[in-house]
Design an enzyme around this catalytic site. Structure first.
Site, PDB file in Angstrom:
ATOM      1  CG  MET A 114       6.553  30.039  49.908  1.00  0.00           C
ATOM      2  SD  MET A 114       4.813  30.539  49.800  1.00  0.00           S
ATOM      3  CE  MET A 114       4.583  30.668  48.016  1.00  0.00           C
ATOM      4  CG  MET A 146       2.601  39.277  45.777  1.00  0.00           C
ATOM      5  SD  MET A 146       2.439  38.340  44.241  1.00  0.00           S
ATOM      6  CE  MET A 146       1.538  36.902  44.816  1.00  0.00           C
ATOM      7  CG  HIS A 199      -3.204  32.984  51.944  1.00  0.00           C
ATOM      8  ND1 HIS A 199      -2.375  32.720  53.010  1.00  0.00           N
ATOM      9  CD2 HIS A 199      -2.389  33.276  50.903  1.00  0.00           C
ATOM     10  CE1 HIS A 199      -1.119  32.819  52.629  1.00  0.00           C
ATOM     11  NE2 HIS A 199      -1.102  33.167  51.358  1.00  0.00           N
ATOM     12  CB  SER A 238      -5.027  32.299  47.939  1.00  0.00           C
ATOM     13  OG  SER A 238      -4.341  33.419  47.425  1.00  0.00           O
ATOM     14  CG  ASP A 292      -0.954  35.403  48.276  1.00  0.00           C
ATOM     15  OD1 ASP A 292      -0.135  34.975  49.093  1.00  0.00           O
ATOM     16  OD2 ASP A 292      -1.761  34.663  47.686  1.00  0.00           O
ATOM     17  N   GLY A 311      -5.935  28.546  46.115  1.00  0.00           N
ATOM     18  CA  GLY A 311      -6.441  29.675  45.351  1.00  0.00           C
ATOM     19  C   GLY A 311      -7.287  29.258  44.175  1.00  0.00           C
ATOM     20  CB  SER A 312      -6.353  28.061  40.798  1.00  0.00           C
ATOM     21  OG  SER A 312      -5.451  29.105  40.513  1.00  0.00           O
ATOM     22  CG  HIS A 355       2.393  34.863  52.009  1.00  0.00           C
ATOM     23  ND1 HIS A 355       2.368  33.975  50.946  1.00  0.00           N
ATOM     24  CD2 HIS A 355       3.704  35.022  52.319  1.00  0.00           C
ATOM     25  CE1 HIS A 355       3.605  33.627  50.644  1.00  0.00           C
ATOM     26  NE2 HIS A 355       4.426  34.250  51.462  1.00  0.00           N
ATOM     27  N   GLY A 410       5.025  34.618  44.087  1.00  0.00           N
ATOM     28  CA  GLY A 410       4.884  35.709  43.136  1.00  0.00           C
ATOM     29  C   GLY A 410       3.714  35.592  42.191  1.00  0.00           C
ATOM     30  CG  PHE A 411       3.477  35.024  38.969  1.00  0.00           C
ATOM     31  CD1 PHE A 411       2.846  36.049  38.291  1.00  0.00           C
ATOM     32  CD2 PHE A 411       4.851  35.069  39.111  1.00  0.00           C
ATOM     33  CE1 PHE A 411       3.572  37.099  37.748  1.00  0.00           C
ATOM     34  CE2 PHE A 411       5.588  36.115  38.578  1.00  0.00           C
ATOM     35  CZ  PHE A 411       4.944  37.135  37.895  1.00  0.00           C
ATOM     36  N   GLY A 412      -0.029  33.161  41.149  1.00  0.00           N
ATOM     37  CA  GLY A 412      -0.954  32.078  41.395  1.00  0.00           C
ATOM     38  C   GLY A 412      -0.981  31.118  40.222  1.00  0.00           C
ATOM     39  N   GLY A 413      -1.645  29.988  40.417  1.00  0.00           N
ATOM     40  CA  GLY A 413      -1.859  29.046  39.330  1.00  0.00           C
ATOM     41  C   GLY A 413      -0.688  28.154  38.995  1.00  0.00           C
ATOM     42  CG  ASP A 442       0.670  29.981  49.467  1.00  0.00           C
ATOM     43  OD1 ASP A 442      -0.045  29.666  48.511  1.00  0.00           O
ATOM     44  OD2 ASP A 442       0.939  31.165  49.756  1.00  0.00           O
ATOM     45  N   GLY A 443       0.572  26.942  47.527  1.00  0.00           N
ATOM     46  CA  GLY A 443       0.966  26.834  46.130  1.00  0.00           C
ATOM     47  C   GLY A 443       0.555  25.524  45.500  1.00  0.00           C
ATOM     48  N   GLY A 444      -0.379  25.596  44.548  1.00  0.00           N
ATOM     49  CA  GLY A 444      -0.778  24.402  43.814  1.00  0.00           C
ATOM     50  C   GLY A 444      -1.587  23.410  44.619  1.00  0.00           C
ATOM     51  CG  MET A 494       5.158  36.640  49.018  1.00  0.00           C
ATOM     52  SD  MET A 494       4.245  35.758  47.724  1.00  0.00           S
ATOM     53  CE  MET A 494       2.567  36.188  48.205  1.00  0.00           C
TER      54      MET A 494
END
Length: 225
Positions: free
Chosen positions: A135, A35, A31, A8, A33, A195-196, A64, A140-143, A173-175, A66
Site C-alpha cells: 500500500m 471495505m 481492481h 480501481s 476495493d 483509480g482517480s 482487495h 480506506g479512501f481513494g484520492g 496501490d494508492g496515488g 480491506m
C-alpha cells in the site's frame, strides 16, 4: 516483467459499474476495493456486487479485501470468480492456511501490507502467496497522495523475487498516476492500481495505455542497469 494496469472502481461511478468496466476494457485487471467499515473507516461493496461484476466484464477481477476476518470471507470471493484475492497481513489470523484456501477455491492469493507494516515478519508466509500488495497510501479512501517512503519495501520485494526467495507479483496501490508510476516501476513493482488517474480522465482507456507504456519504459530501464 510486463506491467499490469489495474484500474480501481473505487473511483468510478458506483451506479454505473458495468459501464466503468467497459471503459477500461484494455486494462489487465479490474481492481475491486472491498471495505467493511471495521478494518478501515469506510464502507464500499461486497460479494454480491463482485458476483454481478463477474457477469458484466471479462476483465480479471483483482479483489482487495480491506476487512476483518478475511479467513472467513476471502475464499467466497475466489469462488465467485475473482482472479486475485488479496487479504491484509494485519487482519489475517492464519495467513498460510488462508492463502491455501484462496488458491484451492480457484484464485491467486495476495497479501497486502499497510505503509507502516514491515515485510520482514511475513517473508516466509509470502512463499504461499502469488501477489504482494504494497500500500502506497493508508487503506480506506481513494484520492490520496502517493507515499514514496514505502518504496524501499517494493525494492526489497523485487530483490527477493529476483533472488528466487519469492515468486509473486509486486503490486502497488494508492496515488498512482503518470508521474508516480515511474518511481514505483523503477523500484520493481509490476502491477499498478490506479483509480482517480483513470476514472477522472475524459478517456480512461487512453490513460490505461499511457500508464502501461510509462511503466514498461521504467521497467525496461531498470532491467538494463
Amino acid at each position: 516483467m510486463q506491467p499490469l494496469i489495474a484500474p480501481s472502481i473505487l473511483s468510478a461511478d458506483f451506479a454505473r459499474l458495468a459501464a466503468a468496466a467497459d471503459a477500461v476494457a484494455n486494462a489487465d485487471w479490474l481492481h475491486v476495493d472491498v471495505m467493511d467499515n471495521h478494518f478501515v473507516p469506510n464502507l464500499t461493496i461486497g460479494l454480491p456486487v463482485v458476483r454481478s461484476l463477474r457477469k458484466a466484464t471479462d476483465l480479471p477481477l483483482d479483489c482487495h479485501l480491506m476487512i476483518d476476518d478475511p479467513d472467513r470471507w476471502a475464499p467466497p470471493y475466489a469462488e465467485a470468480g475473482a482472479r486475485n484475492v488479496t487479504v491484509h497481513a494485519e487482519a489475517a489470523a492464519d495467513p498460510v492456511a488462508l492463502a491455501r484456501a484462496i488458491r484451492s477455491a480457484g484464485a491467486l492469493a495476495g497479501l497486502a501490507v499497510k505503509p507502516g507494516t514491515p515485510l520482514e515478519p511475513y517473508l516466509e508466509v509470502l512463499r504461499e502467496y502469488d501477489t504482494l500488495l504494497v500500500m502506497t497510501v493508508e487503506p480506506g479512501f481513494g484520492g490520496q497522495e502517493f507515499r514514496a517512503e514505502v518504496l524501499p519495501k517494493v525494492r526489497e520485494a523485487r530483490r527477493l523475487v529476483e533472488s528466487g526467495h519469492l515468486r509473486l507479483f509486486v503490486e502497488v496501490d494508492g496515488g498512482v498516476n503518470e508521474e508516480t508510476i515511474l518511481a514505483a516501476a523503477e523500484a520493481g513493482a509490476d502491477v499498478f492500481v490506479a483509480g482517480s488517474a483513470v476514472y477522472a480522465a475524459d478517456d480512461p482507456a487512453r490513460v490505461v495505455d499511457e500508464l502501461r507504456a510509462s511503466a514498461a519504459a521504467a521497467l525496461a530501464a531498470r532491467g538494463a542497469r
